[in-house]
Every structure is written in structure tokens, then in C-alpha cells.
Scaffold this motif. Structure first.
Motif, mmCIF file in Angstrom:
data_model
loop_
_atom_site.group_PDB
_atom_site.id
_atom_site.type_symbol
_atom_site.label_atom_id
_atom_site.label_comp_id
_atom_site.label_asym_id
_atom_site.label_seq_id
_atom_site.Cartn_x
_atom_site.Cartn_y
_atom_site.Cartn_z
ATOM 1 N N PHE A 94 35.382 -45.654 0.097
ATOM 2 C CA PHE A 94 35.100 -44.375 -0.560
ATOM 3 C C PHE A 94 33.698 -43.883 -0.220
ATOM 4 C CE2 PHE A 94 33.068 -42.266 -4.191
ATOM 5 C CZ PHE A 94 33.829 -41.111 -4.266
ATOM 6 N N PHE A 95 32.711 -44.751 -0.374
ATOM 7 C CA PHE A 95 31.336 -44.348 -0.087
ATOM 8 C C PHE A 95 31.125 -44.081 1.399
ATOM 9 C CE2 PHE A 95 30.503 -46.396 -4.232
ATOM 10 C CZ PHE A 95 29.773 -45.379 -4.833
ATOM 11 N N ASN A 96 31.779 -44.852 2.237
ATOM 12 C CA ASN A 96 31.641 -44.668 3.680
ATOM 13 C C ASN A 96 32.214 -43.315 4.112
ATOM 14 O OD1 ASN A 96 31.008 -45.456 6.371
ATOM 15 N ND2 ASN A 96 33.158 -45.964 6.690
ATOM 16 N N ARG A 97 33.396 -43.008 3.535
ATOM 17 C CA ARG A 97 34.039 -41.729 3.883
ATOM 18 C C ARG A 97 33.242 -40.559 3.312
ATOM 19 N NH1 ARG A 97 40.141 -41.990 2.633
ATOM 20 N NH2 ARG A 97 39.948 -43.570 4.282
ATOM 21 N N THR A 98 32.717 -40.719 2.104
ATOM 22 C CA THR A 98 31.895 -39.658 1.516
ATOM 23 C C THR A 98 30.657 -39.390 2.359
ATOM 24 O OG1 THR A 98 32.641 -40.291 -0.711
ATOM 25 C CG2 THR A 98 30.646 -38.937 -0.552
ATOM 26 N N GLY A 99 30.035 -40.467 2.828
ATOM 27 C CA GLY A 99 28.861 -40.307 3.687
ATOM 28 C C GLY A 99 29.205 -39.598 4.990
ATOM 29 N N SER A 100 30.391 -39.929 5.545
ATOM 30 C CA SER A 100 30.816 -39.286 6.793
ATOM 31 C C SER A 100 31.052 -37.792 6.590
ATOM 32 C CB SER A 100 32.091 -39.961 7.318
ATOM 33 O OG SER A 100 31.857 -41.327 7.589
ATOM 34 N N ILE A 101 31.692 -37.453 5.466
ATOM 35 C CA ILE A 101 31.946 -36.043 5.179
ATOM 36 C C ILE A 101 30.631 -35.290 4.985
ATOM 37 C CG2 ILE A 101 32.944 -34.442 3.495
ATOM 38 C CD1 ILE A 101 35.171 -36.481 3.045
ATOM 39 N N LEU A 102 29.700 -35.902 4.243
ATOM 40 C CA LEU A 102 28.383 -35.281 4.063
ATOM 41 C C LEU A 102 27.678 -35.083 5.400
ATOM 42 C CD1 LEU A 102 26.913 -36.985 0.865
ATOM 43 C CD2 LEU A 102 27.476 -34.572 1.167
ATOM 44 N N LEU A 103 27.835 -36.067 6.277
ATOM 45 C CA LEU A 103 27.203 -35.989 7.592
ATOM 46 C C LEU A 103 27.778 -34.823 8.402
ATOM 47 C CD1 LEU A 103 25.226 -37.307 9.572
ATOM 48 C CD2 LEU A 103 27.109 -38.736 10.390
ATOM 49 N N ILE A 104 29.107 -34.659 8.372
ATOM 50 C CA ILE A 104 29.758 -33.580 9.111
ATOM 51 C C ILE A 104 29.331 -32.222 8.548
ATOM 52 C CG2 ILE A 104 31.993 -32.499 9.593
ATOM 53 C CD1 ILE A 104 33.166 -35.356 9.637
ATOM 54 N N ILE A 105 29.348 -32.112 7.200
ATOM 55 C CA ILE A 105 28.971 -30.840 6.574
ATOM 56 C C ILE A 105 27.520 -30.486 6.870
ATOM 57 C CG2 ILE A 105 28.619 -29.685 4.353
ATOM 58 C CD1 ILE A 105 31.022 -31.226 3.284
ATOM 59 N N SER A 106 26.664 -31.480 6.790
ATOM 60 C CA SER A 106 25.240 -31.221 7.016
ATOM 61 C C SER A 106 24.965 -30.821 8.465
ATOM 62 C CB SER A 106 24.413 -32.446 6.626
ATOM 63 O OG SER A 106 24.810 -33.574 7.390
ATOM 64 N N ILE A 107 25.682 -31.461 9.412
ATOM 65 C CA ILE A 107 25.500 -31.085 10.825
ATOM 66 C C ILE A 107 25.946 -29.646 11.056
ATOM 67 C CG2 ILE A 107 26.318 -31.531 13.166
ATOM 68 C CD1 ILE A 107 26.378 -34.498 12.479
ATOM 69 N N ALA A 108 27.105 -29.291 10.469
ATOM 70 C CA ALA A 108 27.600 -27.918 10.620
ATOM 71 C C ALA A 108 26.633 -26.927 9.977
ATOM 72 C CB ALA A 108 28.983 -27.800 9.990
ATOM 73 N N TRP A 109 26.174 -27.258 8.781
ATOM 74 C CA TRP A 109 25.244 -26.383 8.063
ATOM 75 C C TRP A 109 23.938 -26.240 8.830
ATOM 76 C CZ3 TRP A 109 24.145 -27.054 2.093
ATOM 77 C CH2 TRP A 109 23.499 -25.901 1.622
ATOM 78 N N ALA A 110 23.435 -27.351 9.354
ATOM 79 C CA ALA A 110 22.189 -27.316 10.111
ATOM 80 C C ALA A 110 22.352 -26.497 11.392
ATOM 81 C CB ALA A 110 21.748 -28.739 10.444
ATOM 82 N N SER A 111 23.534 -26.606 12.025
ATOM 83 C CA SER A 111 23.778 -25.830 13.247
ATOM 84 C C SER A 111 23.758 -24.336 12.943
ATOM 85 C CB SER A 111 25.126 -26.219 13.856
ATOM 86 O OG SER A 111 25.149 -27.598 14.166
ATOM 87 N N ILE A 112 24.387 -23.944 11.829
ATOM 88 C CA ILE A 112 24.385 -22.536 11.437
ATOM 89 C C ILE A 112 22.966 -22.072 11.100
ATOM 90 C CG2 ILE A 112 25.171 -20.925 9.653
ATOM 91 C CD1 ILE A 112 27.772 -22.500 9.521
ATOM 92 N N ALA A 113 22.197 -22.931 10.425
ATOM 93 C CA ALA A 113 20.816 -22.575 10.082
ATOM 94 C C ALA A 113 19.976 -22.376 11.337
ATOM 95 C CB ALA A 113 20.211 -23.661 9.199
ATOM 96 N N VAL A 114 20.150 -23.266 12.322
ATOM 97 C CA VAL A 114 19.412 -23.129 13.589
ATOM 98 C C VAL A 114 19.792 -21.822 14.281
ATOM 99 C CG1 VAL A 114 19.152 -24.088 15.905
ATOM 100 C CG2 VAL A 114 19.089 -25.600 13.917
ATOM 101 N N LEU A 115 21.090 -21.494 14.246
ATOM 102 C CA LEU A 115 21.549 -20.257 14.863
ATOM 103 C C LEU A 115 20.944 -19.041 14.169
ATOM 104 C CD1 LEU A 115 23.385 -19.062 17.047
ATOM 105 C CD2 LEU A 115 25.240 -19.053 15.382
ATOM 106 N N GLN A 116 20.857 -19.077 12.845
ATOM 107 C CA GLN A 116 20.271 -17.954 12.103
ATOM 108 C C GLN A 116 18.784 -17.811 12.394
ATOM 109 O OE1 GLN A 116 21.358 -18.860 8.049
ATOM 110 N NE2 GLN A 116 23.308 -17.774 8.183
ATOM 111 N N ILE A 117 18.084 -18.954 12.484
ATOM 112 C CA ILE A 117 16.655 -18.905 12.821
ATOM 113 C C ILE A 117 16.456 -18.327 14.215
ATOM 114 C CG2 ILE A 117 14.602 -20.320 13.258
ATOM 115 C CD1 ILE A 117 15.616 -22.246 11.113
ATOM 116 N N SER A 118 17.290 -18.770 15.161
ATOM 117 C CA SER A 118 17.195 -18.260 16.532
ATOM 118 C C SER A 118 17.460 -16.754 16.567
ATOM 119 C CB SER A 118 18.189 -18.987 17.434
ATOM 120 O OG SER A 118 17.965 -20.382 17.403
ATOM 121 N N LYS A 119 18.434 -16.322 15.770
ATOM 122 C CA LYS A 119 18.755 -14.894 15.731
ATOM 123 C C LYS A 119 17.567 -14.081 15.226
ATOM 124 C CE LYS A 119 21.904 -11.524 13.654
ATOM 125 N NZ LYS A 119 23.061 -11.310 12.773
ATOM 126 N N LYS A 120 16.926 -14.547 14.162
ATOM 127 C CA LYS A 120 15.769 -13.830 13.611
ATOM 128 C C LYS A 120 14.631 -13.765 14.631
ATOM 129 C CE LYS A 120 16.625 -14.730 8.710
ATOM 130 N NZ LYS A 120 16.734 -13.295 8.365
#
Length: 313
Positions: free
Chosen positions: A37-63
Motif C-alpha cells: 500500500f505504501f509503496n504504491r501510494t509513493g509511486s502514485i505520488l511520484l507520478i503525479i508530482s512529475i506530471a505537475w512539475a512538468s506542467i509547472a516548468v512549461l508554464q514558467i517557460s511560457k511566461k
């Protein structure tokens, strides 16, 4: 401050997810029942955070990129072309990031993974069914991509769509928003610009010609009107000094039709220039040549009908 926090949060979640996974795997501090359970939760958090960080980088680049673009300048064709492509490609990248993140998170679950393998096995029939069902959506998305590549329209282009004058305010993968002159918004699908004719007044340049029609009597002096037109144009900054023409375009029983052709740097300026020229030329005719205003004539000849027997009586 709020914008800074908005960009920092995904990177903090990313670091927390990595630390969470490494800490559990290295020290094995939880029971075997809870480890998955904890391993899978960590993996999901990792995937979400990578996606979120990628979008944030894209928004910063756009600005950063948009801060170097001056779309407000008069000759902004290159800037608007780049902005249009960037906005559409941004939507595509956002869609792909979210799609990959959801797919990666779902693949962590064995049941979903088995279901995915089964779906791929029957993808032939399902693909045909989905293809027919999503035909309009696919066509609209492809039209959005085609707009980004061929660019029949760009951000801030002046267009005539459905007999409405406006500017292109927003372009997405599936629809285009046209800001009409009276501040209404006309939303049309992307496919519209490949299926129906429309006018683009700023396709290669914002320069445009404007016409003014006047109707006068036959006694008007055309040379005097041409001189007055030139004087009016030279007195206003609305004219871009390219075109100055006054011609008689029609002659009818009640008077003549005069067309004035002038030029301006863009369509809003051309509209103001046309209004200015129309008002001033009418005032000029009223003041100096009132006899040249349009009129309807009824002529009675002296002695007409004197030989009629009724009149003789």
C-alpha cells in the motif's frame, strides 16, 4: 508570492514522494501487509508530482518566452504567428502529460493492467467502434493541429466570420474564440476554418483600403472635391499616405455616385478614417456647394397643354 508557491509545491511533492519510496524500501519499517500500500501510494505520488512539475516548468517557460514578445506593436505578424503555434502546442503537451500520468498510475494496479491487456487484444473491433463514435472529435483535433501548422488564422487576426467583424482571441485544439467588435464572443469549432470560407484581413499585413460613397447632383465639381479630399487626408494622422482616389462610379437619372478610396494601417483606423472623410466631405458640399446636393426635379414647361379642348373652355 502566491505564484511562487504555486510553482514550488509540485517540486516539494516530488522530493517528498522520492524520499517516501526510498525510505520505505531501504528500512522496511512497515509490515508486509502495508508495504504494498505504501509503496504504491509513493509511486502514485511520484507520478503525479512529475506530471505537475512538468506542467509547472512549461508554464514558467511560457511566461519567460512571452515576456520577450511584444504583441502590442503595430507590425506584430511574426509574434502573433509564434504565439498561435505555442498556444496550440502547449495544449497538446498538457493533454499528453495528463494522459501519460493517468495511464502510468493505473498500470500500477494488476487488475487494471490485466484489463488493459484484454482491451488491447480486442482493440481491432473496439478501435473501429470508437473511431466512428469519435469521428467528429478526431476531425476537430486534427483541424486544431492543422491550424498550428498552416496558420490560416493567428492570435489577434482580424476576421469576418458568420458576417461578424472581430479579432481572434483564443485558439485551442477544438475551438476558436472570436472577439466581436461589440465585445461579444463567437465560438466556432476548429473545423469551421477549413470547411467554410471566411475573411482574414491581416493574413499577410494589417494594411487595408477603405471606401466612402457619396451621392450628389450633376452640378458638383469633381476636381474641387479631389482637392478637398487631399486636404482632409493630409490633415489627419489616420491616413497612411498610400492611396488617395476619388472617382465617379455611377451616373443615374437623379444624380451621380462618387467613390472615395483611402488607405490606413489597419481596419479600426480605416473605419475611423472613412467616418471622418464622409462627414467632412458632406459638410464641405453643404457649406460651399449646396446646389450640388442630391435633388429630385419636376419641370413644368410654360404653355404646356394650351391646345387641349378642356383647357380652352
Amino acid at each position: 508570492m502566491r505564484k511562487i508557491v504555486k510553482f514550488i509545491i509540485p517540486f516539494l511533492i516530488l522530493l517528498l514522494a522520492i524520499f517516501f519510496k526510498v525510505f520505505i524500501e531501504k528500512y522496511n519499517l512497515v509490515a508486509d501487509d502495508w508495504y504494498e500500500f505504501f509503496n504504491r501510494t509513493g509511486s502514485i505520488l511520484l507520478i503525479i508530482s512529475i506530471a505537475w512539475a512538468s506542467i509547472a516548468v512549461l508554464q514558467i517557460s511560457k511566461k519567460m518566452i512571452l515576456s520577450k514578445l511584444d504583441v502590442e506593436q503595430e507590425d506584430n505578424l511574426k509574434q502573433r504567428k509564434f504565439l498561435t503555434q505555442f498556444n496550440i502546442m502547449e495544449s497538446i503537451i498538457y493533454f499528453l502529460i495528463v494522459l501519460i500520468a493517468i495511464g502510468s498510475a493505473l498500470m500500477l494496479f494488476k487488475d487494471v493492467r490485466q484489463l488493459g491487456i484484454s482491451l488491447f487484444a480486442s482493440a481491432g473491433v473496439a478501435g473501429i467502434i470508437i473511431g466512428f463514435a469519435a469521428q467528429k472529435l478526431i476531425a476537430t483535433v486534427l483541424a486544431g493541429l492543422q491550424i498550428a501548422i498552416t496558420q490560416p488564422i493567428r492570435i489577434d487576426d482580424v476576421v469576418i466570420v458568420e458576417n461578424e467583424w472581430g479579432r481572434i482571441e483564443e485558439i485551442t485544439l477544438t475551438y476558436v474564440v472570436v472577439k466581436i467588435w461589440d465585445q461579444r464572443r463567437l465560438v466556432v469549432p476548429s473545423t469551421y476554418f477549413f470547411e467554410k470560407p471566411f475573411q482574414n484581413w491581416t493574413r499577410t499585413s494589417a494594411e487595408i483600403l477603405g471606401t466612402v460613397f457619396l451621392y450628389t447632383d450633376y452640378h458638383v465639381s469633381f476636381d474641387v472635391l479631389r482637392e478637398e479630399l487631399t486636404r482632409l487626408l493630409e490633415s489627419t494622422p489616420l491616413w497612411d499616405k498610400r492611396v488617395n482616389v476619388l472617382q465617379v462610379t455611377d451616373a443615374k437619372e437623379y444624380g451621380v455616385e462618387i467613390r472615395v478610396l483611402v488607405s490606413a494601417k489597419d481596419s479600426p483606423t480605416a473605419w475611423d478614417l472613412r467616418v471622418f472623410i464622409r462627414e467632412k466631405l458632406i459638410e464641405f458640399i453643404q457649406k460651399y456647394y449646396p446646389e450640388s446636393l442630391p435633388r429630385t426635379r419636376v419641370v413644368f414647361e410654360k404653355g404646356e397643354g394650351k391646345d387641349h379642348p378642356e383647357i380652352e373652355k
